[in-house]
Design an enzyme around this catalytic site. Structure first.
Site, mmCIF file in Angstrom:
data_model
loop_
_atom_site.group_PDB
_atom_site.id
_atom_site.type_symbol
_atom_site.label_atom_id
_atom_site.label_comp_id
_atom_site.label_asym_id
_atom_site.label_seq_id
_atom_site.Cartn_x
_atom_site.Cartn_y
_atom_site.Cartn_z
ATOM 1 N N CYS A 1 -5.148 -0.541 -32.609
ATOM 2 C CA CYS A 1 -6.518 -0.314 -33.034
ATOM 3 C C CYS A 1 -7.483 -0.497 -31.876
ATOM 4 O O CYS A 1 -8.222 -1.475 -31.806
ATOM 5 C CB CYS A 1 -6.854 -1.202 -34.211
ATOM 6 S SG CYS A 1 -5.956 -0.626 -35.651
ATOM 7 N N GLY B 1 0.830 -1.187 0.000
ATOM 8 C CA GLY B 1 0.000 0.000 0.000
ATOM 9 C C GLY B 1 0.871 1.246 0.000
ATOM 10 O O GLY B 1 0.387 2.364 0.041
HETATM 11 C C1 LIG Z 1 0.449 -6.677 -5.613
HETATM 12 C C2 LIG Z 1 0.690 -7.080 -4.241
HETATM 13 C C3 LIG Z 1 1.574 -6.339 -3.437
HETATM 14 C C4 LIG Z 1 2.283 -5.090 -3.919
HETATM 15 O O1 LIG Z 1 1.477 -4.007 -4.130
HETATM 16 P P1 LIG Z 1 2.131 -2.601 -4.569
HETATM 17 O O2 LIG Z 1 1.014 -1.678 -4.681
HETATM 18 O O3 LIG Z 1 2.836 -2.807 -5.864
HETATM 19 O O4 LIG Z 1 3.112 -2.238 -3.515
HETATM 20 C C5 LIG Z 1 1.821 -6.817 -2.168
HETATM 21 N N1 LIG Z 1 1.223 -7.925 -1.686
HETATM 22 C C6 LIG Z 1 0.366 -8.644 -2.431
HETATM 23 C C7 LIG Z 1 -0.228 -9.869 -1.867
HETATM 24 C C8 LIG Z 1 0.075 -8.256 -3.722
HETATM 25 O O5 LIG Z 1 -0.800 -8.971 -4.444
#
Ligand SMILES: *Cc1c(COP(=O)(O)O)cnc(C)c1O
Length: 399
Positions: free
Chosen positions: A327, A217
């Site tokens: 396209c 996050g």
């Molecule tokens: C995609 C994902 C992340 C990473 O998210 P970011 O926004 O790229 O930091 C972390 N943990 C899990 C389980 C994910 O699926």
């Protein structure tokens, strides 16, 4: 990296090309590790960018890796991560894929009741697992990248805790980790704290618990004026909450995170060439030699990528809509101020490291771009541009 260096790469390797600067990855990784204590572990969410050289580089930094498919697990092993440093966090896979990961000895994160039950019945306490909890917190920049809300397919609902407990009790499952990942681009630090508090409430229920994984996050700025997640403050607040809880409860566990974008977004520069300038009655289009087959984020997530004209940095600013050559409507940017673009100019999309090349395809029978890595001032080609034959690879001609 200077714009001159990028231009040189465009000249040498052609366009479109993804360029990654390893120094930026290291900088981001160090910002994170310095903001938390030495016991906190960071698992790079590999799906953001899986070129083997990038994985090896991140392994050498000392990071761990979070993988969402068995193939990512194997890529992680190939890059040198030991099984102990690999967390497998798949969703909606069948038990055989989980069993493959088990054989490789990596940490396994289970995200639904059905598999939890199957796994428990078959393996009891012989192999530890993580459980992915869906706390139903809405967080993240966009509905498509938010994974914790009520309608999300991810994780096991916190409201099913009783059901989880029944399975654990009857099968003897050893739950070593609790995991949540509520979405990408969380600006509000308190969302992490809120998530942590939900985790704390469950600690008592899992006596084998060793790890609490708070997912990702972490946000990086895509536009001027946008903020990056303040990891320093986050580190302080999170560590305080964790340490207070540990003192109160007498429990101990390691704290984990899974940054993807935070580590590799800004390291990436996507270089394209302006094919045509097309003036219509309403707008001026720049048509470039790429499309959402190479960079899908603007169309898929309405994401903003800064675009600069490397070939004419001092030209007068004009307003353009930048589109691709496939396209389909593949608008990269509407009404963007860019230094005057002439046909043949090289443009750069910033923040293209995460979910850029990784989400590319051969749509319209166009070739996937090359990838270049710049490390210690040296430029390395790390993926050749597709060639025509790649389009036919795996096809079986029967006529
Ligand atoms: C995609 C994902 C992340 C990473 O998210 P970011 O926004 O790229 O930091 C972390 N943990 C899990 C389980 C994910 O699926």
């Amino acid at each position: 990296m200077t714009n001159q260096e990028l231009l040189k790469i465009a000249g040498e390797y052609g366009t479109p090309v993804y360029v990654y600067e390893t120094e930026k990855i290291r900088e981001q990784y160090e910002k994170l590790t310095k903001s938390f204590d030495g016991k906190t572990r960071f698992f790079y969410a590999a799906k953001a960018l899986t070129n083997i050289n990038i994985l090896k580089y991140i392994q050498k930094l000392g990071a761990n890796i979070d993988c969402v498919s068995i193939h990512e697990v194997n890529l992680g092993l190939k890059a040198g991560f030991t099984p102990e440093k690999i967390l497998f966090t798949p969703n909606c896979v069948d038990i055989t894929e989980i069993e493959e990961a088990m054989k490789l000895g990596v940490h396994i994160n289970i995200d639904n009741i059905s598999i939890l039950e199957q796994f428990g019945n078959k393996y009891g306490n012989s192999y530890p697992v993580f459980i992915r909890i869906n706390p139903h917190i809405f967080a993240g920049g966009n509905y498509k990248i938010s994974t914790g809300h009520i309608d999300s397919k991810f994780g096991i609902s916190i409201h099913q805790l009783r059901h989880i407990q029944r399975i654990v009790k009857t099968t003897g499952l050893r739950v070593e980790g609790l995991h949540m990942h509520t979405g990408s681009e969380i600006k509000d630090i308190d969302v992490f704290i809120q998530g942590l508090e939900i985790m704390f409430e469950m600690v008592e229920d899992f006596p084998d618990l060793k790890y609490i994984d708070m997912g990702s996050g972490f946000k990086v700025p895509y536009q001027e004026g946008e903020l990056e997640t303040d990891v320093k403050t986050l580190g302080k607040k999170v560590l305080k909450a964790v340490n207070d809880f540990k003192k109160e409860s007498g429990k101990d566990f390691e704290l984990w995170f899974e940054p993807g974008k935070y580590l590799v977004s800004e390291c990436g520069h996507f270089l394209v060439r302006a094919n045509v300038i097309k003036q219509t009655t309403a707008t001026v289009f720049v048509g470039v030699n790429s499309g959402f087959n190479h960079l899908i984020r603007p169309m898929f997530y309405d994401s903003y990528h800064k675009i600069e004209n490397l070939s004419n940095p001092n030209g007068p600013e004009r307003i353009y809509t930048v589109v691709g050559n496939i396209c389909e409507t593949d608008t990269f940017a509407w009404d963007r101020k860019i230094n005057e673009v002439r046909e043949g100019d090289v443009l750069v999309f910033r923040n293209a490291g995460a979910y850029g090349f990784e989400m590319s395809s051969n749509f319209n029978s166009r070739l996937k771009p090359a990838e270049v890595m710049v490390m210690d001032g040296k430029v390395h080609l790390i993926r050749k541009r597709d060639v025509f034959e790649d389009l036919l690879k795996n096809q079986i001609e029967v006529l």
